[in-house]
Design an enzyme around this catalytic site. Structure first.
Site, PDB file in Angstrom:
ATOM      1  N   SER A 116       0.834  -1.217   0.000  1.00  0.00           N
ATOM      2  CA  SER A 116       0.000   0.000   0.000  1.00  0.00           C
ATOM      3  C   SER A 116       0.861   1.257   0.000  1.00  0.00           C
ATOM      4  CB  SER A 116      -0.910   0.016   1.231  1.00  0.00           C
ATOM      5  OG  SER A 116      -0.142  -0.017   2.426  1.00  0.00           O
ATOM      6  N   HIS A 146     -40.380  23.099  -9.732  1.00  0.00           N
ATOM      7  CA  HIS A 146     -40.484  22.276 -10.952  1.00  0.00           C
ATOM      8  C   HIS A 146     -39.814  22.956 -12.147  1.00  0.00           C
ATOM      9  CE1 HIS A 146     -43.467  19.817  -8.788  1.00  0.00           C
ATOM     10  NE2 HIS A 146     -43.996  20.967  -8.398  1.00  0.00           N
ATOM     11  N   SER A 155     -14.906  26.167 -27.651  1.00  0.00           N
ATOM     12  CA  SER A 155     -15.145  24.962 -28.445  1.00  0.00           C
ATOM     13  C   SER A 155     -14.044  24.806 -29.486  1.00  0.00           C
ATOM     14  CB  SER A 155     -16.504  25.059 -29.145  1.00  0.00           C
ATOM     15  OG  SER A 155     -16.609  24.091 -30.168  1.00  0.00           O
ATOM     16  N   LYS A 198     -18.626  29.715 -29.053  1.00  0.00           N
ATOM     17  CA  LYS A 198     -18.990  29.062 -27.789  1.00  0.00           C
ATOM     18  C   LYS A 198     -18.193  29.585 -26.603  1.00  0.00           C
ATOM     19  CE  LYS A 198     -21.340  26.075 -27.037  1.00  0.00           C
ATOM     20  NZ  LYS A 198     -20.982  24.643 -27.187  1.00  0.00           N
ATOM     21  N   GLU A 249     -19.640  22.439 -14.856  1.00  0.00           N
ATOM     22  CA  GLU A 249     -19.958  21.101 -15.350  1.00  0.00           C
ATOM     23  C   GLU A 249     -19.040  20.047 -14.738  1.00  0.00           C
ATOM     24  OE1 GLU A 249     -19.823  21.421 -19.589  1.00  0.00           O
ATOM     25  OE2 GLU A 249     -21.692  22.556 -19.714  1.00  0.00           O
ATOM     26  N   LYS A 271      -8.290   3.895   1.967  1.00  0.00           N
ATOM     27  CA  LYS A 271      -7.612   5.189   1.890  1.00  0.00           C
ATOM     28  C   LYS A 271      -7.719   5.900   0.550  1.00  0.00           C
ATOM     29  CE  LYS A 271      -4.404   3.373   5.214  1.00  0.00           C
ATOM     30  NZ  LYS A 271      -5.085   2.065   5.103  1.00  0.00           N
TER      31      LYS A 271
END
Length: 469
Positions: free
Chosen positions: A23, A157, A278, A284, A291, A326
């Site tokens: 480990s 909603h 983009s 863009k 995100e 871990k």
């Protein structure tokens, strides 16, 4: 090469076992905690006369050399050393001699050693995450102070519901993150206990002083059952859960920032500093930070489920399965810290397009509930009937391609005789916001109180961990 534990073995471990069992590749991250625990343990052994005072001092001095080597990048972590505990002890023995180095492990096991190291790490990261969340709450509060009068739609909603202020909306998130801080404090208090001295699972016959070691390491006390102490990973599960809830909150906020930055909403403009472009579409400007945070939430949730699944079938006490505890924690801690820091910095630079927010409140008949409440309060009409009349008013406005708030007194009278000129003031969107003055509501005075309460809480709570030492 013979292992430190190989006395009863006649054959060396296979290379495959060495690599599979080791480990050191990830628990080397615990070197500071491991060395701190060993120094406290050695000091206690000397104080209690289990080893001589000179031996304890020499061990501690040797451990300081090991620590210096690791920090200066002169140290080599080797797979054959298995884990951070054996690696440090081996190097210590090379520095001060095998016989003296071998005295360090008196009255302890790797079982309580790793429980100590990992717990110290989790408590430290608990404090760090707490601090970063408080910083972000500060940012939300400061922005809220500037936008108490900024009107925007409140949603249910994802449909326009009632008018609220931007400050009110942002303070909703501030209170979410406040709960995250409170969970971290609760976990810290519950888990701030030293397991060292539990040895393998049943304690030790040596006349140790566990409380001495706990004080040296800054713990509030010691764990009470040795078998539980070496097999407990609740503290790791708690930080994973707390991070998962924190990231769920950040994900919800990021989802709204993504929506608000779209052409359809146009409520915010995210700084170029925290946006990307983009490869094919020159126009863009993508909200990639938000995100990515939204995406990383699934990752930390997976780490929580992984450890829960690992622990669910383990008999007492320590089992090698627990070596899998871990990496997920390290990953979640790093993910949470990186996410909350960049979210804070990005949020500081967001431009809020208040005119677009105001224009959005003029769509969706946000003052409909106020009109129904007016009929209940002023005309003594049962709410269900008032609801029906208001629904007719909404339909009337939609037939005219108007918002309910844009109807005049003559138009209202055509809908129902109870809708007189006095009803007009209840259609005003700002009046609608101010009408909700109940504790926790969106009226200005209520929001100012929320900001005041949050600032008071921050002032008290920010110093919590400083008091803990």
């Amino acid at each position: 090469m013979k292992k430190m534990w190989s006395g009863r073995f006649e054959s060396d471990s296979s290379k495959l076992l060495e690599e599979f069992n080791a480990s050191i590749g990830f628990d080397k991250n615990l070197y500071e905690q491991d060395i701190a625990g060993s120094k406290a343990h050695a000091k206690m052994l000397g104080v209690k006369g289990i080893i001589s005072k000179d031996d304890a001092d020499n061990i501690i001095a040797g451990l300081d050399v090991v620590l210096s080597e690791i920090k200066s990048k002169k140290y080599e972590f080797k797979t054959e050393d298995e884990d951070i505990h054996m690696s440090v002890e081996k190097r210590l023995s090379e520095i001060i001699g095998k016989e003296l180095g071998g005295r360090l492990h008196t009255a302890r096991s790797r079982n309580d050693q790793v429980a100590l190291d990992f717990r110290l790490y989790v408590l430290k990261q608990n404090r760090e995450i707490f601090t970063k969340i408080c910083d972000f709450i500060d940012t939300l509060v400061e922005i809220s102070k500037e936008h108490i009068d900024t009107l925007m739609p409140g949603y249910t909603h994802l449909q326009h519901a009632q008018p609220v202020s931007l400050a009110y909306h942002l303070m909703a998130y501030a209170f979410m993150f406040k709960r995250d801080c409170e969970r971290l404090i609760s976990s810290y208090e519950r888990n701030n206990l030293s397991p060292l001295g539990s040895a393998a699972l049943a304690g030790t016959p040596h006349r140790i002083d566990r409380e001495f070691v706990a004080r040296e390491l800054g713990f509030a006390g010691v764990t009470q059952n040795a078998m539980d102490s070496v097999s407990d990973r609740d503290f790791a599960l708690e930080i994973l859960f707390n991070i998962s809830v924190l990231m769920m909150h950040t994900s919800r906020l990021c989802e709204e920032l993504i929506l608000w930055s779209s052409q359809e909403f146009g409520f915010i403009t995210i700084s170029d500093t925290y946006s990307t472009g983009s490869s094919i579409m020159p126009q863009k400007k993508n909200p990639d930070v938000a995100e990515l945070i939204r995406g990383k939430t699934g990752r930390v949730n997976g780490n929580l489920i992984a450890l829960l699944t690992t622990m669910k079938g383990l008999p007492l006490a320590y089992n090698k399965d627990m070596q899998e505890d871990k990496e997920g924690v390290f990953d979640s801690v790093n993910t949470a810290l990186a996410s909350i820091v960049i979210l804070n910095e990005m949020t500081k630079e967001i431009k809020f397009n208040t005119e677009n927010m105001l224009n959005a409140t003029k769509k969706g008949h946000l003052s409909a509930t106020d009109l129904a409440d007016y009929l209940v309060r002023e005309k003594n009409i049962p709410f269900r009937i008032a609801h029906f009349i208001t629904g007719k008013a909404v339909a009337f406005a939609e037939n005219l391609n108007l918002d309910l708030s844009q109807l005049n007194a003559n138009q209202l009278k055509q809908i129902d005789e109870n809708l007189d000129e006095n009803a007009m003031k209840f259609l005003d969107l700002n009046a609608s916001k101010e009408a909700r003055s109940s504790l926790g509501g969106t009226a200005n005075e209520s929001v100012k109180l929320q900001i005041k309460q949050m600032n008071e809480w921050l002032e008290i709570t920010k110093g919590y961990f400083k008091k803990q030492g």
